[in-house]
Design a protein around this motif. Structure first.
Motif, PDB file in Angstrom:
ATOM      1  N   SER A   1       0.930  -1.344  -0.185  1.00  8.58           N
ATOM      2  CA  SER A   1      -0.024   0.048  -0.004  1.00  8.58           C
ATOM      3  C   SER A   1       0.730   1.234  -0.084  1.00  8.58           C
ATOM      4  O   SER A   1       1.737   1.459   1.039  1.00  8.58           O
ATOM      5  CB  SER A   1      -0.793   0.163   1.189  1.00  8.58           C
ATOM      6  OG  SER A   1      -1.725   1.098   1.286  1.00  8.58           O
ATOM      7  N   LEU A   2       0.803   1.888  -1.044  1.00  5.16           N
ATOM      8  CA  LEU A   2       1.865   3.258  -1.235  1.00  5.16           C
ATOM      9  C   LEU A   2       1.078   4.305  -0.330  1.00  5.16           C
ATOM     10  O   LEU A   2       2.034   5.264  -0.149  1.00  5.16           O
ATOM     11  CB  LEU A   2       1.889   3.504  -2.728  1.00  5.16           C
ATOM     12  CG  LEU A   2       2.472   2.551  -3.758  1.00  5.16           C
ATOM     13  CD1 LEU A   2       2.356   2.789  -4.942  1.00  5.16           C
ATOM     14  CD2 LEU A   2       3.579   1.820  -3.041  1.00  5.16           C
ATOM     15  N   THR A   3      -0.122   4.514  -0.224  1.00  5.65           N
ATOM     16  CA  THR A   3      -0.523   5.681   0.478  1.00  5.65           C
ATOM     17  C   THR A   3      -2.137   5.124   0.958  1.00  5.65           C
ATOM     18  O   THR A   3      -2.608   4.311   0.479  1.00  5.65           O
ATOM     19  CB  THR A   3      -0.742   6.865  -0.481  1.00  5.65           C
ATOM     20  OG1 THR A   3      -1.251   7.903   0.160  1.00  5.65           O
ATOM     21  CG2 THR A   3      -1.522   6.517  -1.614  1.00  5.65           C
TER      22      THR A   3
ATOM     23  N   ARG B   1       0.502   9.072  -5.670  1.00 13.77           N
ATOM     24  CA  ARG B   1       1.825   9.360  -5.362  1.00 13.77           C
ATOM     25  C   ARG B   1       2.580  10.164  -6.406  1.00 13.77           C
ATOM     26  O   ARG B   1       2.595   9.583  -7.724  1.00 13.77           O
ATOM     27  CB  ARG B   1       2.581   8.169  -4.753  1.00 13.77           C
ATOM     28  CG  ARG B   1       2.405   7.811  -3.449  1.00 13.77           C
ATOM     29  CD  ARG B   1       2.962   6.744  -2.986  1.00 13.77           C
ATOM     30  NE  ARG B   1       4.551   7.144  -2.860  1.00 13.77           N
ATOM     31  CZ  ARG B   1       5.414   6.828  -1.814  1.00 13.77           C
ATOM     32  NH1 ARG B   1       4.693   6.066  -0.758  1.00 13.77           N
ATOM     33  NH2 ARG B   1       6.586   7.206  -1.800  1.00 13.77           N
TER      34      ARG B   1
ATOM     35  N   PRO C   1      -3.019   4.478  -5.492  1.00 17.56           N
ATOM     36  CA  PRO C   1      -1.491   4.574  -5.712  1.00 17.56           C
ATOM     37  C   PRO C   1      -0.996   5.766  -6.713  1.00 17.56           C
ATOM     38  O   PRO C   1       0.044   6.432  -6.723  1.00 17.56           O
ATOM     39  CB  PRO C   1      -1.314   3.099  -6.235  1.00 17.56           C
ATOM     40  CG  PRO C   1      -2.361   2.669  -6.683  1.00 17.56           C
ATOM     41  CD  PRO C   1      -3.799   3.160  -5.760  1.00 17.56           C
TER      42      PRO C   1
ATOM     43  N   LEU D   1       0.819  -3.094  -6.349  1.00 15.18           N
ATOM     44  CA  LEU D   1       0.816  -1.746  -5.811  1.00 15.18           C
ATOM     45  C   LEU D   1      -0.693  -1.248  -5.507  1.00 15.18           C
ATOM     46  O   LEU D   1      -1.252  -1.104  -6.519  1.00 15.18           O
ATOM     47  CB  LEU D   1       1.492  -0.775  -6.497  1.00 15.18           C
ATOM     48  CG  LEU D   1       2.796  -1.019  -6.880  1.00 15.18           C
ATOM     49  CD1 LEU D   1       3.413   0.120  -7.910  1.00 15.18           C
ATOM     50  CD2 LEU D   1       3.756  -1.288  -5.683  1.00 15.18           C
TER      51      LEU D   1
ATOM     52  N   ILE E   1       5.413   7.709  -8.429  1.00 18.39           N
ATOM     53  CA  ILE E   1       4.519   6.298  -8.776  1.00 18.39           C
ATOM     54  C   ILE E   1       5.619   5.692  -9.950  1.00 18.39           C
ATOM     55  O   ILE E   1       5.875   4.493  -9.973  1.00 18.39           O
ATOM     56  CB  ILE E   1       3.253   6.358  -8.979  1.00 18.39           C
ATOM     57  CG1 ILE E   1       2.596   5.068  -9.331  1.00 18.39           C
ATOM     58  CG2 ILE E   1       3.010   7.427 -10.216  1.00 18.39           C
ATOM     59  CD1 ILE E   1       2.666   4.133  -8.393  1.00 18.39           C
TER      60      ILE E   1
ATOM     61  N   ARG F   1      10.315   6.161  -1.151  1.00 10.85           N
ATOM     62  CA  ARG F   1      10.490   5.316  -2.091  1.00 10.85           C
ATOM     63  C   ARG F   1      11.639   4.619  -1.856  1.00 10.85           C
ATOM     64  O   ARG F   1      11.428   2.866  -2.334  1.00 10.85           O
ATOM     65  CB  ARG F   1      10.869   6.071  -3.160  1.00 10.85           C
ATOM     66  CG  ARG F   1      11.074   5.530  -4.667  1.00 10.85           C
ATOM     67  CD  ARG F   1      11.222   6.402  -5.680  1.00 10.85           C
ATOM     68  NE  ARG F   1      12.435   6.847  -5.916  1.00 10.85           N
ATOM     69  CZ  ARG F   1      12.551   8.308  -6.018  1.00 10.85           C
ATOM     70  NH1 ARG F   1      11.622   9.027  -5.857  1.00 10.85           N
ATOM     71  NH2 ARG F   1      13.720   8.715  -5.958  1.00 10.85           N
TER      72      ARG F   1
ATOM     73  N   ILE G   1      10.454   1.395   0.204  1.00  7.86           N
ATOM     74  CA  ILE G   1       9.656   0.343  -0.403  1.00  7.86           C
ATOM     75  C   ILE G   1      10.593  -0.274  -1.320  1.00  7.86           C
ATOM     76  O   ILE G   1      10.198  -1.517  -1.490  1.00  7.86           O
ATOM     77  CB  ILE G   1       8.566   1.288  -1.307  1.00  7.86           C
ATOM     78  CG1 ILE G   1       7.443   2.093  -0.433  1.00  7.86           C
ATOM     79  CG2 ILE G   1       7.871   0.494  -2.146  1.00  7.86           C
ATOM     80  CD1 ILE G   1       6.775   3.031  -1.292  1.00  7.86           C
TER      81      ILE G   1
ATOM     82  N   ILE H   1       8.917   4.541  -8.724  1.00 12.89           N
ATOM     83  CA  ILE H   1       8.569   3.266  -7.804  1.00 12.89           C
ATOM     84  C   ILE H   1       8.521   2.156  -8.707  1.00 12.89           C
ATOM     85  O   ILE H   1       9.023   1.101  -8.427  1.00 12.89           O
ATOM     86  CB  ILE H   1       7.490   3.346  -7.029  1.00 12.89           C
ATOM     87  CG1 ILE H   1       7.786   4.400  -5.793  1.00 12.89           C
ATOM     88  CG2 ILE H   1       7.039   2.154  -6.257  1.00 12.89           C
ATOM     89  CD1 ILE H   1       6.560   4.893  -4.956  1.00 12.89           C
ATOM     90  N   CYS H   2       7.762   2.267  -9.937  1.00 16.81           N
ATOM     91  CA  CYS H   2       7.301   1.052 -10.815  1.00 16.81           C
ATOM     92  C   CYS H   2       8.531   0.811 -11.480  1.00 16.81           C
ATOM     93  O   CYS H   2       8.948  -0.310 -11.765  1.00 16.81           O
ATOM     94  CB  CYS H   2       6.316   1.645 -11.801  1.00 16.81           C
ATOM     95  SG  CYS H   2       4.740   1.509 -11.186  1.00 16.81           S
TER      96      CYS H   2
ATOM     97  N   GLY I   1      -3.653   1.131  -2.540  1.00 19.73           N
ATOM     98  CA  GLY I   1      -3.584   2.387  -1.764  1.00 19.73           C
ATOM     99  C   GLY I   1      -4.560   2.163  -0.558  1.00 19.73           C
ATOM    100  O   GLY I   1      -4.641   0.893  -0.083  1.00 19.73           O
TER     101      GLY I   1
END
Length: 315
Positions: free
Chosen positions: A96-98, A153, A150, A145, A156, A125, A128, A159-160, A147
């Motif tokens: 969960s990113l946010t 963010r 997601p 990913l 994002i 980041r 994660i 991160i990917c 939320g």
């Protein structure tokens, strides 16, 4: 077992007293909807592991950690710590990113929203990527990913890009409400995203606004089309079914699969704090299956080319 697994993996990296805490919690395995036993705000900054989207697991709630240890060796064998007492390998990690979201779905969040965790308490980041690397090095080969939402963010895409570069990771997926996905999806795919779930609970614009307390129905439909055009196969559409609200649209959602590479996933309405759940609103897995089988049989007689349709039972 999964709590022990997470604890052992964290111990390998951070020692006996890691700079974050672990809290056992039941999870549905479905990224759009929080646990049926906890409020929405409990989903912030979490990591959970499962071997299948419908399996239960544990979440590790995290706070910021200052120092990161050296990366673990990437030997892509599955660690014993990811194998439970029934011999099942848990190779699916959900992050969960946010906890923030740009919708206020009635089954998911109160109209006024929730108290948000300070940014300093959420995963950065780098944190994660570090945690994901630990799990991938131990045998995880799929990361989803979630939320909140997601795509909110700002980092994002970065991160990917970093997650997709982890040796041994085969699938990088995301569950999203699709509101801002259309403009971000080309870059996300370029950054390594190769699987997408888009949440859409109604095909009626006015009903969408009622259910989500926001506008944007057409933007979600555009995101689904954009995902199809960019070559995502299949595009998975998640639909939470609520009696008296959208249950009469089940067959309409089936029709979405007629000419496009779409999998529709019907989800049971689950109870948790603040969503005014009632058994009268529940359309059971069995009832949904009966309706889908009925309409699918009728369509098959007409020679339609229907792609796979999934009913996901969450318990």
């Amino acid at each position: 077992m999964m709590r022990r697994c997470v604890s052992l993996l964290v111990g390998r990296c951070f020692g006996p007293q890691p700079p974050f805490f672990l809290a056992g919690a039941f999870t549905s395995g479905f990224g759009h909807i929080p646990s049926s036993q906890s409020s929405y705000k409990g989903s912030n900054g979490c990591v959970s592991v499962s071997d299948d989207p419908s399996c239960s697991g544990y979440m590790a709630y995290t706070t910021s950690c200052a120092g990161l240890a050296e990366p673990l060796p990437n030997d892509n064998s599955v660690s014993d710590m990811l194998v439970d007492s029934f011999g099942r390998m848990h190779t699916y990690l959900r992050i969960s990113l946010t906890e923030r979201c740009n919708l206020r779905c009635q089954y998911c969040m109160p109209a006024e929203g929730v108290e948000l965790t300070p940014n300093s308490k959420l995963l950065s980041r780098n944190e994660i990527i570090r945690l994901a690397n630990i799990f991938v090095a131990s045998g995880v080969n799929k990361i989803r990913l979630t939320g909140g939402e997601p795509t909110i963010r700002s980092d994002i895409e970065d991160i990917c890009s970093q997650l997709s570069g982890l040796k041994g990771l085969k699938t990088l997926a995301m569950t999203t409400n699709g509101l801002v996905l259309t403009r971000k999806l080309p870059k996300l795919k370029e950054s390594g995203l190769n699987s997408i779930n888009i949440s859409l609970d109604t095909l009626v614009p006015a009903k969408f606004e009622f259910m989500t307390r926001r506008k944007g129905h057409n933007k979600v439909l555009e995101s689904i089309d954009a995902a199809v055009d960019l070559g995502f196969r299949p595009v998975k559409v998640n639909c939470v079914v609520i009696r008296g609200v959208n249950d009469e649209e089940i067959c309409d959602f089936v029709e979405l699969t007629r000419d496009k590479p779409i999998n529709v996933r019907f989800i049971e309405f689950m109870p948790f704090d603040g969503n005014v759940w009632s058994s009268k609103k529940l359309v059971s897995y069995a009832e949904m299956m009966d309706r889908v089988v009925s309409v699918s049989s009728s369509i098959a007689l007409r020679g339609s080319k229907i792609t796979q349709l999934t009913l996901q039972k969450i318990s």
